[in-house]
Design an enzyme around this catalytic site. Sequence first.
Site, short mmCIF file in Angstrom:
data_model
loop_
_atom_site.label_atom_id
_atom_site.label_comp_id
_atom_site.label_asym_id
_atom_site.label_seq_id
_atom_site.Cartn_x
_atom_site.Cartn_y
_atom_site.Cartn_z
N SER A 145 -1.48 -0.13 4.13
CA SER A 145 -1.27 -1.09 5.29
C SER A 145 -0.54 -0.40 6.48
O SER A 145 0.13 0.69 6.12
CB SER A 145 -0.28 -2.20 4.44
OG SER A 145 0.14 -2.86 5.52
N TYR A 159 7.06 -3.89 -0.20
CA TYR A 159 5.79 -3.93 -0.24
C TYR A 159 5.15 -2.66 0.79
O TYR A 159 4.28 -1.91 0.46
CB TYR A 159 5.09 -5.35 0.60
CG TYR A 159 3.75 -5.29 1.04
CD1 TYR A 159 2.75 -5.47 0.27
CD2 TYR A 159 3.36 -4.84 2.31
CE1 TYR A 159 1.37 -5.55 0.46
CE2 TYR A 159 2.03 -5.05 2.76
CZ TYR A 159 1.10 -5.39 1.64
OH TYR A 159 -0.12 -5.47 2.17
#
Length: 250
Positions: A145, A159
């Site tokens: 990501s 995350y």
Amino acid sequence: ERMAGVVIVTGGSRGIGAEICRLAGKAGYSVCVNYQSDREAAQNVAELVEAAGGKAIICGADVAQESDVKSMFRLVDQELGTITALVNNAGIVGKVGKVEELDAERINRMLAVNVTGAFLCVREAVLRMSTAHDGKGGVIVNMSSAAARLGSPGEFIDYAASKGAMDSMTIGMAKELGDQGIRVNAIRPGLIDTEIHASAGAADRVERFKDSVPMKRAGSAEEVAKAALWLMSEDSSYVNGALVDVAGGR
């Protein structure tokens, strides 16, 4: 008949994973649509794969559970044949919050799915693909990501950290497996319009952040999936250890 190979897409029942499954079916792959809990969603994706011209099976497995991962790979061996591509797409995100709100349970679950799960799937794939294990080679695509390099302050640093780990493992695996017939690359999506934002308790996130993207819009799951299909294909035959940003310049 196109024989593009056999792919496992973890977290294949929704979002980016579902789109990768669909495009893989269109390219002629036999696809294992992995899901954690939503069997019906996975079944719908399998139907899309078959409608697009591929073969599909669904497999419920929590990638954080070693026994689940082993069972999934055995199922694929039996039903589809030897894996040629792995897309490590399964990932979870917690509710949006600050670092002082995090607890061990949330952090450990995040790392178990996003990091340990990816490692376990790679291990099983390597045992089948690697020329050192009498395999015929293959490709691995890790779904990282843009959060890995942005850090996700005030949102979900845990995350972001799990995706930073994925970047590091991609680089290490590419170097370790490069002479075993296996290429390993990662995609780093930016702001993509999928259900993951709602699961973070921020359904309006795309709307709020799109102006921070130079292109002033969110990306689509299909735009990310096309990059994955390219990395799975021979068109990227000399691409190994790359972190491909699909983030509109953010």
